[in-house]
Scaffold this motif. Structure first.
Motif: not given
Length: 362
Positions: A247-270
């Motif tokens: 969620h932080a990545l989505e908000a920081e990059l600007g909603y729509g720059e990456i999809t919700h799922g793409e952001a979650v996938a990266l968040g999972i690795d963290f």
């Protein structure tokens, strides 16, 4: 066709999954409605809107409202515009809203239904892989520029009608977005399901029965958790695995720059990175997961250039936090989620280490 009953305390309902069932949509309504408003988006409308309107027949007054496709439509402006349309069309407390589309449409239309005349019925008709998750459970919301899903409610649908034929028109990016939520369910609940996910070579080209099995498993996991904990006082919080950084990545990059799922996938690795460091477990599948991210084209290049302080500010606004600490869902081992809270100073150090790790990955 398959179905599963979700027995929540507020509104029990049924999820229907099958090919072509959008053409029999009225058969799955729990009540008879004289008036229906369909909310969809610019991607889905040309593909499936006419099918649903036709299936509703001539004995129901039907209106439609089309939003711009994309995360940017989960906004106060789009929310107000939907309400304006509902008022102009004369919807009342006995009318129905149909959310025809992916997660954005479902979240927005569900929140409109939750707030119009203090709450009217709505039906989820998901058309993406991602929406197998978002359409179940009654979490409805819009975004604020400073935080994702911060303006919302719990409002259960009256039914979920999931026509798997609609998956045939998804882009590769939509497949990536949706499969992130599939693999999330596997990480927190089912090691065998996780192994199946790792074996996928190209999402859109996989055998239909494999994808439908994974979808059904994901839906079943979500439905069971929602039954146990409808309003996220306990185990439902485990479904946020990967979402704190996501969620932080989505908000920081600007909603729509990456999809919700793409952001979650990266968040999972963290979350896996933190799990290995704080639960004293070596999550052996993490390397396999990182390879999975690369194989399927997730935007991993973002991780080496993340702005740590900005992301921390976003994560501090996460609605799941308690006592001024930032809460994460971690794993003690695959299939066993736990909650762990971090102070800001500690989390900053961890994010810096995580960033450095990805900066050296080719």
């Amino acid at each position: 066709m398959k179905s599963i009953n979700v027995k929540t305390a507020s509104v029990p309902y049924t999820i229907y999954v099958g090919e072509g069932i959008r053409h029999q949509i009225k058969d799955f309504f729990s009540h008879r409605y004289d008036q229906v408003m369909i909310i969809t988006d610019t991607h889905v409308a040309p593909l499936y809107l006419d099918d649903v309107v036709s299936a509703l027949g001539n004995d129901i007054k039907v209106s439609t409202y089309i939003i711009q496709a994309g995360e940017s439509s989960k906004s106060i402006e789009a929310f107000e515009a939907c309400h304006t349309e509902a008022i102009n069309e004369g919807l009342n407390r006995h009318s129905l809203i149909i959310a025809l589309g992916g997660g954005v449409v479902g979240d927005l239309a569900g929140f409109v239904a939750a707030t119009y005349m203090r709450g009217i019925d709505y039906v989820q008709v998901p058309t993406t892989v991602l929406a197998h998750d978002s359409s179940v459970g009654g979490k409805v919301a819009i975004n604020h520029p400073l935080a994702k899903n911060i303006i919302g409610s719990f409002h259960q649908p009256n039914s979920v009608i999931y026509d798997t034929e609609t998956l045939s028109t998804l882009s590769e990016q939509e497949w990536r977005s949706g499969m992130a939520e599939i693999i999330k369910h596997a990480w927190i609940h089912d090691p065998t399901m996780l192994s199946t996910c790792f074996e996928l070579e190209q999402f859109s080209e996989e055998p239909k029965e494999v994808i439908e099995h994974l979808l059904w498993k994901g839906i079943s996991i979500k439905a069971n958790i929602v039954e146990e904990d409808e309003k996220e006082h306990g185990v439902r919080s485990y479904l946020n695995f990967g979402h704190t950084l996501g969620h932080a990545l989505e908000a920081e990059l600007g909603y729509g720059e990456i999809t919700h799922g793409e952001a979650v996938a990266l968040g999972i690795d963290f979350a896996l990175f933190l799990s290995e460091r704080y639960t004293q477990q070596k999550l052996l599948p993490r390397k396999a997961y990182q390879q999975w991210l690369k194989t399927h084209g997730y935007p991993i290049q973002i991780l080496g250039s993340i702005h740590v302080d900005s992301l921390l500010e976003m994560m501090k606004r996460d609605k799941k936090n308690i006592h001024q600490s930032i809460r994460f869902v971690l794993l003690s081992e695959t299939g066993y989620p736990i909650l762990h809270s971090f102070e800001e100073k500690t989390l900053r150090q961890e994010l810096e280490m995580f960033k450095k790790e990805w900066s050296t990955v080719e």
